[in-house]
Scaffold this active site. Structure first.
Site, PDB file in Angstrom:
ATOM      1  CG  ASN A  20      -9.897  -0.313  -1.507  1.00 29.33           C
ATOM      2  OD1 ASN A  20     -10.705  -0.503  -0.595  1.00 29.33           O
ATOM      3  ND2 ASN A  20     -10.094  -0.741  -2.741  1.00 29.33           N
ATOM      4  CG  HIS A  23      -0.630   6.765   2.210  1.00 24.90           C
ATOM      5  ND1 HIS A  23       0.240   6.933   3.264  1.00 24.90           N
ATOM      6  CD2 HIS A  23      -0.211   5.658   1.562  1.00 24.90           C
ATOM      7  CE1 HIS A  23       1.147   5.969   3.252  1.00 24.90           C
ATOM      8  NE2 HIS A  23       0.885   5.181   2.232  1.00 24.90           N
ATOM      9  CE  LYS A  24      -5.752   8.981  -3.751  1.00 26.77           C
ATOM     10  NZ  LYS A  24      -6.611   8.582  -4.874  1.00 26.77           N
ATOM     11  CG  ASP A  80      -8.326   9.356 -10.283  1.00 23.71           C
ATOM     12  OD1 ASP A  80      -8.005   8.318  -9.678  1.00 23.71           O
ATOM     13  OD2 ASP A  80      -7.861   9.647 -11.398  1.00 23.71           O
ATOM     14  CG  PHE A 160       0.734   9.162  -0.109  1.00 24.19           C
ATOM     15  CD1 PHE A 160       0.180  10.259   0.516  1.00 24.19           C
ATOM     16  CD2 PHE A 160       0.184   8.750  -1.325  1.00 24.19           C
ATOM     17  CE1 PHE A 160      -0.895  10.935  -0.040  1.00 24.19           C
ATOM     18  CE2 PHE A 160      -0.902   9.416  -1.887  1.00 24.19           C
ATOM     19  CZ  PHE A 160      -1.435  10.519  -1.239  1.00 24.19           C
ATOM     20  CG  ASP A 163       3.683  13.664  -0.441  1.00 25.78           C
ATOM     21  OD1 ASP A 163       3.165  14.340  -1.353  1.00 25.78           O
ATOM     22  OD2 ASP A 163       3.037  13.224   0.522  1.00 25.78           O
ATOM     23  CE  LYS A 183       0.333  15.917   0.586  1.00 28.28           C
ATOM     24  NZ  LYS A 183       0.389  14.468   0.313  1.00 28.28           N
ATOM     25  CG  HIS A 188      -3.291  17.823  -4.499  1.00 29.22           C
ATOM     26  ND1 HIS A 188      -2.240  17.909  -3.614  1.00 29.22           N
ATOM     27  CD2 HIS A 188      -3.434  16.487  -4.751  1.00 29.22           C
ATOM     28  CE1 HIS A 188      -1.758  16.709  -3.366  1.00 29.22           C
ATOM     29  NE2 HIS A 188      -2.473  15.822  -4.042  1.00 29.22           N
ATOM     30  NE  ARG A 189      -5.891  13.220  -1.384  1.00 32.58           N
ATOM     31  CZ  ARG A 189      -4.606  13.153  -1.787  1.00 32.58           C
ATOM     32  NH1 ARG A 189      -3.639  13.621  -1.045  1.00 32.58           N
ATOM     33  NH2 ARG A 189      -4.305  12.599  -2.942  1.00 32.58           N
TER      34      ARG A 189
HETATM   35  P1  IMP Z   1      -5.250   7.229  -7.578  1.00 28.29           P
HETATM   36  O1  IMP Z   1      -5.982   8.521  -7.354  1.00 28.29           O
HETATM   37  O2  IMP Z   1      -5.690   6.156  -6.657  1.00 28.29           O
HETATM   38  O3  IMP Z   1      -5.221   6.854  -9.027  1.00 28.29           O
HETATM   39  O4  IMP Z   1      -3.722   7.421  -7.160  1.00 28.29           O
HETATM   40  C1  IMP Z   1      -3.152   8.650  -7.178  1.00 28.29           C
HETATM   41  C2  IMP Z   1      -1.630   8.544  -7.223  1.00 28.29           C
HETATM   42  O5  IMP Z   1      -1.145   9.857  -7.434  1.00 28.29           O
HETATM   43  C3  IMP Z   1      -1.008   8.063  -5.914  1.00 28.29           C
HETATM   44  O6  IMP Z   1      -0.743   6.694  -5.908  1.00 28.29           O
HETATM   45  C4  IMP Z   1       0.280   8.873  -5.869  1.00 28.29           C
HETATM   46  O7  IMP Z   1       1.264   8.237  -6.637  1.00 28.29           O
HETATM   47  C5  IMP Z   1      -0.113  10.164  -6.568  1.00 28.29           C
HETATM   48  N1  IMP Z   1      -0.590  11.168  -5.593  1.00 28.29           N
HETATM   49  C6  IMP Z   1      -1.856  11.641  -5.447  1.00 28.29           C
HETATM   50  N2  IMP Z   1      -1.918  12.523  -4.451  1.00 28.29           N
HETATM   51  C7  IMP Z   1      -0.678  12.596  -3.948  1.00 28.29           C
HETATM   52  C8  IMP Z   1      -0.117  13.344  -2.875  1.00 28.29           C
HETATM   53  O8  IMP Z   1      -0.783  14.098  -2.151  1.00 28.29           O
HETATM   54  N3  IMP Z   1       1.201  13.163  -2.660  1.00 28.29           N
HETATM   55  C9  IMP Z   1       1.969  12.341  -3.409  1.00 28.29           C
HETATM   56  N4  IMP Z   1       1.494  11.611  -4.403  1.00 28.29           N
HETATM   57  C10 IMP Z   1       0.181  11.735  -4.678  1.00 28.29           C
END
Ligand code: IMP
Length: 206
Positions: A20, A23-24, A80, A160, A163, A183, A188-189
């Site tokens: 959900n 941003h991802k 995750d 987000f 960052d 970025k 990592h993503r």
């Molecule tokens: P989840 O994977 O939904 O548990 O959330 C991952 C959390 O890690 C996010 O809400 C951010 O706080 C942090 N996070 C993951 N990837 C990034 C990124 O690319 N930039 C900044 N924060 C990130």
């Protein structure tokens, strides 16, 4: 990607992204080539908050992908991710989204982390993503990391989460001061998703 081999995917192939997090989803859309189109849970009409109860990124990612696979019986992937700070023994880690208590409060999470590190000389950190792909009922994992350090104060407005306080190795700017493509070129993503795409492009689909 320079790969001319035949893929099992027709063009473009739709695949459900079990998340959900808008941003991802936005980042992954920009990372994926035009061969792929991701469909978020919202777009698929699914209103579900999948719990993240585990102590590793992999287990949480698998929980998300298997939950949606079992609901829809269709191929999907989840991820995750989070920030691991060396001097905090890997925290916030799997607790990244709710480090200060309230899920998704980026400002409070950054403030807590900066406060935790105020006396620390070692500000080394890495972002980590674990992707979980459910394909024909089998699970496959792909990992990406991005090393860097934690700034002393937030800088920049892009991105987000953490960052504004993450400076990738080799740069003076935070992720939030870099533009989206900068970025995405090193994140990592990006690395984890690229591993998944390489796999999909060579995997024999049944
Ligand atoms: P989840 O994977 O939904 O548990 O959330 C991952 C959390 O890690 C996010 O809400 C951010 O706080 C942090 N996070 C993951 N990837 C990034 C990124 O690319 N930039 C900044 N924060 C990130």
């Amino acid at each position: 990607m320079g790969n001319t081999s035949t893929t099992f995917l027709s063009m473009p192939k739709k695949i459900i992204f079990a998340s959900n997090n808008q941003h991802k989803a936005d980042e992954i859309r920009r990372i994926l080539s035009s061969d792929y189109e991701i469909v978020t849970l919202k777009q698929a009409g699914i209103d579900i908050d999948i719990p993240e109860p585990h102590d590793t990124f992999q287990k949480n990612a698998d929980e998300k992908s298997s939950t949606i696979y079992n609901m829809l019986k269709t191929d999907c992937f989840a991820e995750d991710s989070g920030l691991e700070v060396i001097s905090l023994n890997g925290l916030p880690g799997v607790y990244s989204a709710r480090y200060a208590g309230e899920h998704g409060n980026d400002q409070a999470n950054m403030e807590k982390l900066l406060n935790d590190l105020k006396d620390s000389l070692d500000r080394t950190a890495q972002f980590k993503t674990v992707v979980s792909l459910m394909l024909d009922g089998e699970v496959y994992n792909f990992v990406g990391t991005c090393s860097g350090s934690i700034a002393t104060e937030p800088r920049g407005n892009n991105g987000f989460g953490y960052d504004p306080i993450f400076i990738p190795t080799g740069y003076n700017k935070t992720f939030a001061e870099l533009n989206r493509d900068e970025k995405n070129a090193m994140s990592h993503r990006k690395k984890a998703i690229t591993h998944m795409i390489d796999f999909l492009n060579t995997h024999q689909h049944t």
